[in-house]
Design a protein around this motif. Structure first.
Motif, PDB file in Angstrom:
ATOM      1  N   ARG A 285       0.822  -1.206   0.000  1.00  0.00           N
ATOM      2  CA  ARG A 285       0.000   0.000   0.000  1.00  0.00           C
ATOM      3  C   ARG A 285       0.857   1.257   0.000  1.00  0.00           C
ATOM      4  N   ARG A 286       1.979   1.186   0.718  1.00  0.00           N
ATOM      5  CA  ARG A 286       2.850   2.356   0.785  1.00  0.00           C
ATOM      6  C   ARG A 286       3.395   2.722  -0.592  1.00  0.00           C
ATOM      7  N   TYR A 287       3.504   1.741  -1.479  1.00  0.00           N
ATOM      8  CA  TYR A 287       3.946   2.019  -2.846  1.00  0.00           C
ATOM      9  C   TYR A 287       2.774   2.383  -3.759  1.00  0.00           C
ATOM     10  N   GLY A 288       1.603   2.543  -3.187  1.00  0.00           N
ATOM     11  CA  GLY A 288       0.456   2.956  -3.992  1.00  0.00           C
ATOM     12  C   GLY A 288      -0.245   1.804  -4.687  1.00  0.00           C
ATOM     13  N   ILE A 289       0.028   0.577  -4.242  1.00  0.00           N
ATOM     14  CA  ILE A 289      -0.659  -0.579  -4.825  1.00  0.00           C
ATOM     15  C   ILE A 289      -1.895  -0.883  -3.980  1.00  0.00           C
ATOM     16  N   GLU A 290      -3.049  -0.711  -4.561  1.00  0.00           N
ATOM     17  CA  GLU A 290      -4.314  -0.979  -3.868  1.00  0.00           C
ATOM     18  C   GLU A 290      -4.967  -2.197  -4.496  1.00  0.00           C
ATOM     19  N   THR A 291      -5.573  -3.023  -3.657  1.00  0.00           N
ATOM     20  CA  THR A 291      -6.098  -4.288  -4.171  1.00  0.00           C
ATOM     21  C   THR A 291      -7.551  -4.490  -3.782  1.00  0.00           C
ATOM     22  N   ILE A 292      -8.338  -4.903  -4.755  1.00  0.00           N
ATOM     23  CA  ILE A 292      -9.678  -5.405  -4.459  1.00  0.00           C
ATOM     24  C   ILE A 292      -9.567  -6.918  -4.538  1.00  0.00           C
ATOM     25  N   TYR A 293      -9.614  -7.561  -3.393  1.00  0.00           N
ATOM     26  CA  TYR A 293      -9.406  -9.000  -3.356  1.00  0.00           C
ATOM     27  C   TYR A 293     -10.644  -9.739  -3.814  1.00  0.00           C
ATOM     28  N   GLN A 294     -10.397 -10.926  -4.369  1.00  0.00           N
ATOM     29  CA  GLN A 294     -11.533 -11.759  -4.777  1.00  0.00           C
ATOM     30  C   GLN A 294     -12.423 -12.060  -3.569  1.00  0.00           C
ATOM     31  N   THR A 295     -11.790 -12.233  -2.400  1.00  0.00           N
ATOM     32  CA  THR A 295     -12.545 -12.504  -1.173  1.00  0.00           C
ATOM     33  C   THR A 295     -13.033 -11.213  -0.503  1.00  0.00           C
ATOM     34  N   LEU A 296     -12.697 -10.077  -1.067  1.00  0.00           N
ATOM     35  CA  LEU A 296     -13.083  -8.739  -0.613  1.00  0.00           C
ATOM     36  C   LEU A 296     -12.342  -8.263   0.630  1.00  0.00           C
ATOM     37  N   ALA A 297     -11.960  -9.192   1.523  1.00  0.00           N
ATOM     38  CA  ALA A 297     -11.200  -8.809   2.721  1.00  0.00           C
ATOM     39  C   ALA A 297     -11.916  -7.743   3.536  1.00  0.00           C
ATOM     40  N   LEU A 298     -13.172  -7.996   3.862  1.00  0.00           N
ATOM     41  CA  LEU A 298     -13.924  -7.117   4.748  1.00  0.00           C
ATOM     42  C   LEU A 298     -14.036  -7.772   6.123  1.00  0.00           C
ATOM     43  N   ALA A 299     -14.079  -6.961   7.162  1.00  0.00           N
ATOM     44  CA  ALA A 299     -14.392  -7.467   8.496  1.00  0.00           C
ATOM     45  C   ALA A 299     -15.914  -7.453   8.629  1.00  0.00           C
ATOM     46  N   ASP A 300     -16.509  -8.640   8.607  1.00  0.00           N
ATOM     47  CA  ASP A 300     -17.968  -8.783   8.532  1.00  0.00           C
ATOM     48  C   ASP A 300     -18.720  -8.177   9.710  1.00  0.00           C
ATOM     49  N   ASN A 301     -18.038  -8.071  10.857  1.00  0.00           N
ATOM     50  CA  ASN A 301     -18.707  -7.568  12.057  1.00  0.00           C
ATOM     51  C   ASN A 301     -18.778  -6.048  12.076  1.00  0.00           C
ATOM     52  N   LEU A 302     -18.040  -5.392  11.190  1.00  0.00           N
ATOM     53  CA  LEU A 302     -17.995  -3.926  11.200  1.00  0.00           C
ATOM     54  C   LEU A 302     -18.883  -3.361  10.103  1.00  0.00           C
ATOM     55  N   ASP A 303     -19.265  -2.088  10.259  1.00  0.00           N
ATOM     56  CA  ASP A 303     -20.146  -1.472   9.275  1.00  0.00           C
ATOM     57  C   ASP A 303     -19.343  -0.951   8.077  1.00  0.00           C
ATOM     58  N   ALA A 304     -20.051  -0.360   7.120  1.00  0.00           N
ATOM     59  CA  ALA A 304     -19.393   0.047   5.882  1.00  0.00           C
ATOM     60  C   ALA A 304     -18.337   1.137   6.100  1.00  0.00           C
ATOM     61  N   PRO A 305     -18.643   2.192   6.866  1.00  0.00           N
ATOM     62  CA  PRO A 305     -17.588   3.196   7.074  1.00  0.00           C
ATOM     63  C   PRO A 305     -16.345   2.606   7.745  1.00  0.00           C
ATOM     64  N   ALA A 306     -16.548   1.712   8.700  1.00  0.00           N
ATOM     65  CA  ALA A 306     -15.397   1.115   9.384  1.00  0.00           C
ATOM     66  C   ALA A 306     -14.558   0.300   8.412  1.00  0.00           C
ATOM     67  N   ASN A 307     -15.207  -0.449   7.538  1.00  0.00           N
ATOM     68  CA  ASN A 307     -14.460  -1.219   6.552  1.00  0.00           C
ATOM     69  C   ASN A 307     -13.811  -0.315   5.506  1.00  0.00           C
ATOM     70  N   PHE A 308     -14.512   0.723   5.143  1.00  0.00           N
ATOM     71  CA  PHE A 308     -13.983   1.662   4.159  1.00  0.00           C
ATOM     72  C   PHE A 308     -12.648   2.237   4.635  1.00  0.00           C
ATOM     73  N   PHE A 309     -12.587   2.609   5.905  1.00  0.00           N
ATOM     74  CA  PHE A 309     -11.385   3.245   6.452  1.00  0.00           C
ATOM     75  C   PHE A 309     -10.500   2.258   7.218  1.00  0.00           C
ATOM     76  N   LEU A 310     -10.750   0.981   7.074  1.00  0.00           N
ATOM     77  CA  LEU A 310     -10.008  -0.020   7.852  1.00  0.00           C
ATOM     78  C   LEU A 310      -8.498   0.153   7.661  1.00  0.00           C
ATOM     79  N   GLY A 311      -7.790   0.295   8.773  1.00  0.00           N
ATOM     80  CA  GLY A 311      -6.344   0.468   8.717  1.00  0.00           C
ATOM     81  C   GLY A 311      -5.909   1.886   8.381  1.00  0.00           C
ATOM     82  N   ARG A 312      -6.858   2.753   8.044  1.00  0.00           N
ATOM     83  CA  ARG A 312      -6.529   4.149   7.711  1.00  0.00           C
ATOM     84  C   ARG A 312      -7.571   5.073   8.328  1.00  0.00           C
ATOM     85  N   GLU A 313      -7.961   4.769   9.548  1.00  0.00           N
ATOM     86  CA  GLU A 313      -9.029   5.499  10.214  1.00  0.00           C
ATOM     87  C   GLU A 313      -8.703   6.988  10.309  1.00  0.00           C
ATOM     88  N   LEU A 314      -9.696   7.807  10.117  1.00  0.00           N
ATOM     89  CA  LEU A 314      -9.545   9.230  10.379  1.00  0.00           C
ATOM     90  C   LEU A 314      -9.569   9.409  11.883  1.00  0.00           C
TER      91      LEU A 314
END
Ligand SMILES: Nc1ncnc2c1ncn2[C@@H]1O[C@H](COP(=O)(O)OP(=O)(O)OP(=O)(O)O)[C@@H](O)[C@H]1O
Ligand SMILES: [Mg+2]
Lengths: 320, 252
Positions: free
Chosen positions: B79-108
């Motif tokens: 990610r630090r090199y600007g490589i962003e990935t949409i994984y086939q498995t999506l890599a979402l935390a199912d217990n969290l809501d959309a904003p939390a997943n959207f900012f996961l690891g980069r929380e404001l």
């Protein structure tokens, strides 16, 4: 904005354990007019505190998706340490509080690294740690009772003081519940613990420092368990190392009763506190009614089984 | 490739206990270039994606960013090199809501590590409604959301931050026709902004329309590379299935 309250129920805002608690209190007051007497209320509050502090740490670890079953042994280690350090003068008192807590945090850190860095199963790793600690402490004190001859009043005050008439441990417990609720609900650290418990691989892919965050949950649990041990030392002034230390399962019972998911990602420290109070109220009423210990255990077992059934049903409702 | 590619894989191999998932793959994506990676199930596409995004280390070979060799110790590195990935498995935390997943690891955040939940909610809501205006009720666990909504979250968060190479592993698999078309437009827009795109897809027709180059992977090896302008759907399908081109003259 694009939110719609549509499918939410009251259970999304207030965990059912708080409703259970209210019902339990009302029922207890109806069953016995002694229940609401000030002294009895304080007794109820105080009864759960030692287990409650342990349970708070285990809640955080379990929200991250892991079990900490070394907490009972950490309680014992810390209680013995506190008395061996000898809280007989002011400097010793500070050391007798701080050093056991640091030792607990260190033990927790080792647990955390074993689980999150080396990939060990947390049940196995923390039971292993439990054996190690129990063995080490019993060897160190040759299996003997530990007592400090001369305990400074300030060390006894840790468990015995009553600011505004409320036992200090109760005040400390309430403060811990509030602090952990803020940490888990409002900070980046808390958010990451929930994420790790929800999906550890997704968390890693999102760039979350899984090892550091996860290890911190175990360190916190270790520190809190150790603090409980210090409170016991302060409360009774002597420790039979073969007799204390069975805290991990009562604490885990409260954690589960409070609705923390056994698979991680869901739970709240305050709900664990409510569960601690529910157990304390039920135990207290049964004591007032003169029910014997086996009956008390039986009732607790039924309450726990009911809670687990309820939570499983509720989660199945929302499963995809 | 003329100048140094944005990101380049050279001789990448990857073994899993007994499985040779990749057997020496060369692949480059330039700035503003859309490269499609196609291949049969199990060809090794997702393994390649996960090497690019730092999930797995390659067993052998080299990753270069802007011509310089790099190693990714974790997805955070990529990610630090600007490589962003949409994984086939999506890599979402199912217990969290959309904003939390959207900012996961980069929380404001606000001071002292406190979450800025308000701003995260409104920014996530805006980004998600750009992608799908019908996306409502974003503040509930994503476990309760549809496959398409979940995919929209994974897409939206991958392009929201500073992306140079966007890796998309079957990004439209769960999307309806309208949303799929929107992702097509999105790819064209990102391309015009100079962002490199590696698109994994089973939809050969889509890929013919969107890609500058199509790379065909079969059993962990690159068996062909075509430009849509000089090729046909049939040729690509043939490469995927047989690993070679149609005999010349027999193309439809
Ligand atoms: N984590 C892993 N451990 C072991 N083997 C793996 C792992 N991931 C992938 N493989 C193997 O590597 C090979 C390539 O898998 P990959 O997921 O890259 O296929 P794919 O091209 O993405 O297929 P699909 O079109 O089905 O998504 C398969 O044989 C798979 O079993
Ligand atoms: Mg795949």
């Amino acid at each position: 904005m694009s939110t719609r309250p549509g499918t939410r129920s009251i259970a999304d805002f207030v965990s059912p354990i708080w409703i259970v608690l209210v019902v339990a209190i009302v029922a207890a007051a109806l069953i016995s007019d002694r229940f609401l007497s000030p002294n009895n209320v304080l007794a109820v509050l105080q009864q759960g505190v030692i287990t409650g502090i342990v349970a708070l740490g285990m809640t955080v670890v379990l929200i991250g998706g892991q079990f900490d079953l070394s907490t009972g042994a950490i309680v014992m280690m810390a209680a013995v340490m506190a008395l061996l350090i000898g809280p007989s003068h002011p400097a010793g008192v500070a050391a007798a509080i701080v050093l056991p807590v640091l030792a607990g945090a260190t033990v927790g850190t080792v647990n955390g690294l074993a689980v999150y860095k080396a990939g060990a199963n947390s049940i196995v790793a923390t039971i292993g740690m439990q054996f190690f600690l129990v063995g080490a402490v019993l060897a160190a004190v040759s299996g003997q009772h530990v007592r400090a001859d001369d305990i400074a009043a300030s060390f006894s005050a840790l468990a015995g003081a009553r600011p505004l008439g409320i036992p200090l441990p109760v005040v400390i417990f309430a403060a811990l519940v509030a602090a952990l609720s803020v940490v888990m609900g409002k900070t980046v650290f808390g958010r990451h613990v929930y994420a790790i418990g929800g999906d550890v691989e997704a968390s890693r892919r999102a760039g979350i420092a899984v090892v550091r965050t996860g290890t911190a949950t175990f360190a916190l649990s270790g520190a809190l368990a150790a603090f409980s041990g210090v409170l016991i030392a302060s409360l009774v002034g002597h420790v039979d190392p073969t007799a204390i230390g069975r805290y991990e399962f009562p604490a885990l019972t409260a954690v589960v009763l409070g609705g923390t998911s056994l698979t991680g990602g869901v739970g709240r420290p305050a709900d664990t506190a409510a569960a601690i109070l529910v157990i304390a109220v039920i135990t207290n009423v049964m004591t007032i009614l003169d029910y014997q210990y086996p009956v008390q255990l039986l009732v607790q077992g039924i309450v726990l089984a009911g809670a687990v059934a309820y939570y499983s049903w509720r989660r199945a409702e929302f499963a995809r | 490739m003329a100048a140094a590619a944005l990101v380049e894989l050279v001789g990448i191999t990857r073994h899993f206990a007994g499985v040779h998932a990749l057997k020496g793959v060369d692949l480059a994506v330039g700035a503003g270039e859309v490269v499609a990676l196609v291949g049969h199930n199990g060809a090794g596409k997702s393994v390649l994606v996960q090497i690019l995004s730092g999930v797995f280390a390659p067993t052998g070979g080299e990753i270069r960013v802007a011509g310089r060799p790099v190693t990714f110790a974790s997805p955070a590195d990529a990610r630090r090199y600007g490589i962003e990935t949409i994984y086939q498995t999506l890599a979402l935390a199912d217990n969290l809501d959309a904003p939390a997943n959207f900012f996961l690891g980069r929380e404001l955040r606000r001071a002292f590590g406190f979450l800025d939940k308000k701003r995260m909610s409104s920014e996530a809501a805006r980004a998600l409604s750009d992608l799908n205006p019908n996306f409502i009720d974003i503040e509930r666990p994503v476990r309760q959301m549809s496959g398409g909504q979940r995919q929209a979250i994974a897409i939206a968060r991958a392009i929201h931050f500073d992306v140079k190479l966007l890796v998309m592993d079957e990004p439209t698999a769960a999307l309806g026709p309208h949303e799929t078309a929107q992702v097509g437009e999105l790819i064209a827009r990102l391309r015009s902004q100079g962002i490199g795109i590696l698109l994994i897809s089973h939809d050969v027709r889509d890929v013919m329309r969107l890609a500058d180059r199509i790379v065909v992977l079969k059993n962990g090896e690159v068996v062909g590379e075509v430009r849509p302008a000089d090729s046909s759907e049939d040729e690509v399908v043939d490469l995927i299935i047989r690993g070679r081109r149609l005999p010349s003259g027999s193309a439809a």
